[in-house]
Design an enzyme around this catalytic site. Structure first.
Site, PDB file in Angstrom:
ATOM      1  N   TYR A   1      29.810  55.482  43.565  1.00  0.00           N
ATOM      2  CA  TYR A   1      30.903  55.599  42.596  1.00  0.00           C
ATOM      3  C   TYR A   1      31.812  56.761  42.968  1.00  0.00           C
ATOM      4  O   TYR A   1      33.041  56.619  43.026  1.00  0.00           O
ATOM      5  CB  TYR A   1      30.316  55.808  41.194  1.00  0.00           C
ATOM      6  CG  TYR A   1      31.338  55.980  40.094  1.00  0.00           C
ATOM      7  CD1 TYR A   1      32.246  54.965  39.797  1.00  0.00           C
ATOM      8  CD2 TYR A   1      31.380  57.137  39.329  1.00  0.00           C
ATOM      9  CE1 TYR A   1      33.171  55.116  38.770  1.00  0.00           C
ATOM     10  CE2 TYR A   1      32.299  57.295  38.304  1.00  0.00           C
ATOM     11  CZ  TYR A   1      33.190  56.277  38.035  1.00  0.00           C
ATOM     12  OH  TYR A   1      34.100  56.435  37.019  1.00  0.00           O
TER      13      TYR A   1
ATOM     14  N   GLY B   1      36.214  47.187  28.105  1.00  0.00           N
ATOM     15  CA  GLY B   1      35.290  48.292  28.340  1.00  0.00           C
ATOM     16  C   GLY B   1      35.396  49.394  27.304  1.00  0.00           C
ATOM     17  O   GLY B   1      36.214  49.343  26.378  1.00  0.00           O
TER      18      GLY B   1
ATOM     19  N   GLY C   1      40.389  45.560  32.531  1.00  0.00           N
ATOM     20  CA  GLY C   1      39.177  46.198  32.031  1.00  0.00           C
ATOM     21  C   GLY C   1      39.314  46.567  30.570  1.00  0.00           C
ATOM     22  O   GLY C   1      38.746  47.549  30.098  1.00  0.00           O
TER      23      GLY C   1
ATOM     24  N   ASP D   1      40.286  41.108  31.180  1.00  0.00           N
ATOM     25  CA  ASP D   1      38.947  41.499  31.609  1.00  0.00           C
ATOM     26  C   ASP D   1      38.295  40.283  32.224  1.00  0.00           C
ATOM     27  O   ASP D   1      38.715  39.144  31.968  1.00  0.00           O
ATOM     28  CB  ASP D   1      38.117  42.017  30.427  1.00  0.00           C
ATOM     29  CG  ASP D   1      37.042  43.007  30.859  1.00  0.00           C
ATOM     30  OD1 ASP D   1      36.116  42.603  31.582  1.00  0.00           O
ATOM     31  OD2 ASP D   1      37.133  44.192  30.484  1.00  0.00           O
ATOM     32  N   ILE D   2      37.257  40.536  33.021  1.00  0.00           N
ATOM     33  CA  ILE D   2      36.504  39.416  33.580  1.00  0.00           C
ATOM     34  C   ILE D   2      35.548  38.844  32.549  1.00  0.00           C
ATOM     35  O   ILE D   2      35.082  37.712  32.664  1.00  0.00           O
ATOM     36  CB  ILE D   2      35.744  39.847  34.862  1.00  0.00           C
ATOM     37  CG1 ILE D   2      35.334  38.614  35.671  1.00  0.00           C
ATOM     38  CG2 ILE D   2      34.568  40.762  34.528  1.00  0.00           C
ATOM     39  CD1 ILE D   2      34.833  38.938  37.063  1.00  0.00           C
TER      40      ILE D   2
END
Length: 316
Positions: free
Chosen positions: A141, A11, A8, A34-35
């Site tokens: 979440y 981000g 990630g 990261d994707i």
């Protein structure tokens, strides 16, 4: 040798933490992943495009780069998660379990996974919320973060995985845009102010929430991860606090430097999420165990952002 994988890394938190960890361990020992494509801020780092939901791919990257520590930051945040709860649950939980299982198998040195104030809920004490208290989150979440805390402690207790965690409050930075959280207004407001635009806040003017400047969040993360294991006494997730304020108070802080700035309010579905979260947090356990101390007040944060954000506005 410490070799760090950041999942990630593109981000809001990841792009800044990557740089900070490079200063600690050397850029050559940091693998950003990261994707999505790499954030411009981390262009100088080795980057792997990684879907952390793919356990085999994760293992391949860890073995390829001889990884010893993982910072697992990928998640679907509060507001975005409510639009597709099952997707958010699957991503948040499966990705964490993939990391924990690999850490157990490969006997990795340390794992970092962030939790959130979203683990608290309507029946949690709103003021000075203690480290240990009732938690009844009502967002996917928050539910996934609470479950994640239990998994982290489980893997520490059962398998000795040195996993560490912080319950972040709302994080405010200026180097990248936020990723769909309920506290996002506290980032966007500075962009609108510097563009000379009126800001419409999606929360009520008197909604107090715990917040933290990104510099303090980065410092806390690294301080926790560098603390001796015997000082890390909470293996679910540590409460962390810095500043709490309302949108009205934040606007007033901006108006001290930009008197012409205007704000109005149009609460939406995110108001209900914010109402279930604490006003202030008791983080005395973190301060006692590993010496946590924040640096930035609301006005100091505002001054720093208004000074440093203008040259970056065209990038967003």
């Amino acid at each position: 040798m410490t070799r760090v994988l950041i999942i990630g890394a593109s981000g809001q938190l990841g792009s800044e933490l990557t740089i900070a960890l490079g200063e600690v361990f050397g850029n050559e020992n940091i693998i950003a992943s990261d994707i999505s494509s790499p954030h411009a801020n981390i262009a100088g780092f080795t980057f792997e495009k990684l879907d952390v939901m793919n356990a085999a791919q994760l293992k391949e990257v860890v073995e390829k780069h001889s990884i010893t520590q993982i910072y697992h930051l990928a998640a679907i945040l509060s507001a975005k998660g409510e639009s597709n709860p099952q997707w958010a649950w699957n991503l948040n939980m499966t990705s964490l379990l993939n990391v924990l299982e690999l850490a157990k198998e490969k006997k990795l040195d340390k794992i970092y996974w962030p939790s959130s104030i979203a683990v608290f809920g309507p029946n949690t004490p709103l003021d000075n919320t203690p480290q240990f208290c009732e938690k009844d989150p009502n967002t996917v979440y928050g539910i996934s973060k609470l479950a994640g805390e239990r998994w982290c402690e489980y893997y520490f207790d059962k398998y000795g995985v040195d996993v560490r965690s912080i319950r972040y409050p709302g994080l405010i930075g200026y180097k990248s845009l936020p990723g769909g959280g309920t506290t996002d207004y506290a980032v966007d407001i500075y962009h609108k102010a510097l563009k000379g635009e009126k800001f419409t806040c999606f929360l009520k003017e008197d909604t107090a929430l715990p917040m933290m400047y990104m510099s303090d969040a980065i410092k806390a993360t690294i301080d926790l991860m560098q603390a001796p294991a015997e000082q890390v006494k909470v293996r679910s997730s540590y409460n962390l606090s810095a500043i709490s304020f309302t949108p009205k108070e934040m606007a007033a802080s901006i108006q001290k430097q930009m008197p012409e700035f205007e704000i109005d309010y149009a609460p939406d579905f995110r108001q209900a999420i914010a109402d279930s979260w604490p006003n202030t947090i008791d983080d005395s356990q973190a301060r006692e165990d590993w010496g946590w101390k924040h640096d930035f007040s609301l006005d100091a944060m505002t001054e720093d952002i208004l000074k440093n954000l203008p040259p970056l506005l065209d990038k967003f």
